[in-house]
Write an enzyme that holds these catalytic residues in place. Structure first.
Site, short mmCIF file in Angstrom:
data_model
loop_
_atom_site.label_atom_id
_atom_site.label_comp_id
_atom_site.label_asym_id
_atom_site.label_seq_id
_atom_site.Cartn_x
_atom_site.Cartn_y
_atom_site.Cartn_z
N ARG A 96 11.11 11.65 6.16
CA ARG A 96 12.51 11.88 6.51
C ARG A 96 12.87 13.36 6.52
O ARG A 96 13.79 13.78 7.21
CB ARG A 96 13.42 11.09 5.55
CG ARG A 96 13.37 11.54 4.12
CD ARG A 96 13.92 10.50 3.17
NE ARG A 96 13.06 9.32 3.10
CZ ARG A 96 13.34 8.24 2.38
NH1 ARG A 96 14.45 8.19 1.65
NH2 ARG A 96 12.52 7.21 2.38
N ASP A 141 0.09 7.32 9.18
CA ASP A 141 1.43 7.82 8.91
C ASP A 141 1.93 8.76 10.00
O ASP A 141 3.06 9.23 9.94
CB ASP A 141 1.49 8.51 7.55
CG ASP A 141 2.86 8.38 6.89
OD1 ASP A 141 3.60 7.45 7.25
OD2 ASP A 141 3.19 9.21 6.03
N LYS A 158 0.22 9.19 -4.37
CA LYS A 158 0.10 7.75 -4.18
C LYS A 158 -1.13 7.23 -4.93
O LYS A 158 -2.14 7.94 -5.04
CB LYS A 158 -0.11 7.42 -2.69
CG LYS A 158 1.05 7.69 -1.76
CD LYS A 158 0.65 7.35 -0.34
CE LYS A 158 1.75 7.64 0.66
NZ LYS A 158 2.86 6.68 0.55
N ASP A 175 6.95 11.96 -2.02
CA ASP A 175 6.39 10.93 -1.16
C ASP A 175 7.42 10.39 -0.17
O ASP A 175 7.12 9.50 0.61
CB ASP A 175 5.82 9.79 -2.01
CG ASP A 175 4.89 8.88 -1.22
OD1 ASP A 175 4.38 9.34 -0.18
OD2 ASP A 175 4.67 7.73 -1.64
N ASP A 231 -0.81 11.25 4.41
CA ASP A 231 0.19 11.35 3.35
C ASP A 231 -0.43 10.99 2.01
O ASP A 231 -0.63 9.82 1.70
CB ASP A 231 1.38 10.43 3.66
CG ASP A 231 2.46 10.53 2.60
OD1 ASP A 231 2.48 11.53 1.85
OD2 ASP A 231 3.29 9.61 2.53
N LYS A 254 7.56 10.91 14.00
CA LYS A 254 7.06 11.39 12.72
C LYS A 254 5.54 11.58 12.80
O LYS A 254 4.80 10.64 13.03
CB LYS A 254 7.41 10.40 11.61
CG LYS A 254 6.78 10.71 10.25
CD LYS A 254 7.01 9.57 9.27
CE LYS A 254 6.14 9.72 8.03
NZ LYS A 254 6.24 8.55 7.12
N GLU A 268 8.59 12.21 2.32
CA GLU A 268 8.48 13.44 3.10
C GLU A 268 8.77 13.24 4.58
O GLU A 268 9.18 14.17 5.28
CB GLU A 268 7.09 14.06 2.92
CG GLU A 268 6.00 13.52 3.81
CD GLU A 268 5.71 12.02 3.63
OE1 GLU A 268 5.31 11.37 4.60
OE2 GLU A 268 5.90 11.50 2.51
#
Length: 470
Positions: free
Chosen positions: A321, A258, A247, A317, A240, A235, A319
């Site tokens: 996956r 991230d 967030k 949020d 993010d 990933k 995202e």
């Protein structure tokens, strides 16, 4: 400093011996002189693991180093048993005077190197940095330790680098640099070409980013075409914000990490190529920045996927996956013999297991047993969570094939793993590692900051599963 400067095959003339001394050292009168016993007593050293004492010569210079250990000797599954000494000793040359098994020495050499790791790229002056502490090792120990330490350090460096200098383009550059070092091939699909090439979820997540941070799928291939096939997916959310489900500031503070899954996959790939494993490596990194702008994807949107499944967006949020879904689908099209993905995917995994234990998911029992054995053997812990099929109904959608979140807040790490499972071909052996990629507090050899978790365990699993004659 380069790790190559820290391990030497030639013992220096004035190399200082390091001796392992388990608990009860003061009762071992035959190992210490009366003067040394008095020094040890005054220092408070008792042979406990992680402790150390320097015994001076007549001129006050270090003459012997004593380090504590469990039982009679350190364990081969503890790469950190020498790390505390490497951090505390002055610059100079050292060697292990205690006779130890080769695997124990090799493990200690990894920690010796990583104890001297520093991420100080942005410091104009670092008064805490010492000169190198060099350890005498055999040629075999040196090669193995350097390859592993460098893989861990690469992972840490990528995670530690701020997003300003580690966006999708810079992550691509990191892959290209590694490829050049090992004669690997790199292909990149970026921007609107993702739509033309069938990666709509990667495009949707990253399309709101600035023009110099366009989303992309970075693909590296290496090794014989007819060798056992390994697919690695990481990933690569370089930052993010949470998207339109923004967030709060406190939750955004560490979001440079991230892309930690991509860092792990890249670190593991570097070790595989450095060790010249006879496999066909297929590395995939979907690299995006989940930003906010007028064309950001929205809650309630229904997005297509490479798999053909439609996904309703319950929360922007969630995202990671989404981009993994397209990448995993593509990885499975190559029918790999083993598929591993790394992702900083859920806060739920951290609530369940804390920062040290990567939540590990697989339905393949033999694969898990291999991972578990490798984790124990390398001191690189993993913890299995169940892929509980009844929870699949929790992310059902009234208007699409699935939602990217569940309605409730329960079992978040399991829900995310089950979501990914929907995009993995059932016949492909697959494991998903939900890693934190960060150490909130320092330990010997493991400074606060970016952390590599599961890389060494995964490497040993790959060797055993894909290359073993058994």
């Amino acid at each position: 400093m380069p790790f190559t400067d820290l391990l030497t095959e030639t013992r220096a003339e004035h190399s200082i011996p390091i001796e392992v001394m388990p608990a009860g050292i003061l009762e071992r009168g035959d190992t210490l002189s009366a003067t040394e016993q008095a020094w040890v007593r005054a220092s408070g050293f008792n042979g406990a693991p992680g402790t150390m004492v320097m015994l001076p010569d007549a001129g006050g210079q270090p003459a012997r180093i004593l380090i504590g250990a469990d039982d009679a000797m350190p364990q081969a599954n503890d790469p950190w048993w020498l790390a505390g000494a490497a951090e505390g000793l002055p610059a100079g040359d050292y060697h292990l005077a205690t006779v130890l098994p080769e695997d124990v020495r090799s493990a200690g050499s990894i920690g010796w190197c990583l104890a001297q790791y520093r991420f100080d790229l942005y410091k104009s002056k670092d008064g805490t940095r010492k000169g190198p502490r060099r350890l005498h090792v055999t040629a075999g120990e040196r090669t193995a330790a350097l390859n592993r330490a460098e893989a861990v350090a690469l992972t840490r460096d990528l995670v530690n680098t701020p997003t300003e200098h580690m966006g999708p383009a810079q992550l691509q550059s990191a892959v290209e640099t590694l490829a050049a070092d090992h004669d690997a091939d790199v292909q990149v699909i970026a921007g609107d070409n993702l739509l033309d090439s069938g990666f709509p979820l990667i495009h949707a997540v990253g399309r709101a980013a600035a023009a110099d941070r366009t989303p992309r799928l970075i693909e590296l291939t290496w090794g014989r075409a007819d060798a056992p096939k390994l697919a690695l997916v990481g990933k690569g959310v370089c930052f993010d914000t949470g998207g339109l489900n923004l967030k709060p500031g406190r939750s955004m503070a560490l979001m440079k990490k991230d892309m930690g899954g991509a860092a792990h996959a890249l670190g593991l790939a570097s070790l595989i190529m450095a060790e010249k494993l006879d496999i066909r490596l297929h590395l995939l990194i979907p690299a995006v920045e989940n930003a906010v702008s007028g064309n950001a994807f929205r809650p309630g949107d229904i997005l297509a996927s490479r798999k053909g499944l439609s996904v309703e967006i319950g929360n922007t949020d969630a995202e990671g996956r989404l981009i993994l879904a397209d990448a995993l689908t593509f990885a499975c099209e190559g029918t790999p013999d083993l598929l591993i993905d790394f992702a900083t995917l859920t806060g739920a995994a951290r609530v369940a297991l804390g920062p040290d234990l990567p939540a590990t998911f697989t339905d393949d029992e033999s694969l898990w047993h291999g991972l578990e054995a490798a984790a124990q053997g390398t001191g690189d812990p993993l913890w299995r969570l169940p892929m509980w099929a009844p929870y699949e109904s929790d992310f059902a959608s009234d208007v699409a094939d699935m939602n990217n979140i569940s309605e409730g807040g329960f079992a978040g790490a399991i829900i995310a793993a089950l979501f990914l499972k929907a995009f993995v071909t059932p016949t492909v052996p697959w494991t998903h590692l939900d890693v934190f990629a960060w150490r909130p507090a320092a330990k010997p050899g493991r400074p606060k900051g970016g952390a590599a978790q599961g890389v060494l365990a995964a490497f040993e699993t790959i060797k055993t599963r894909l290359l073993s004659d058994d």
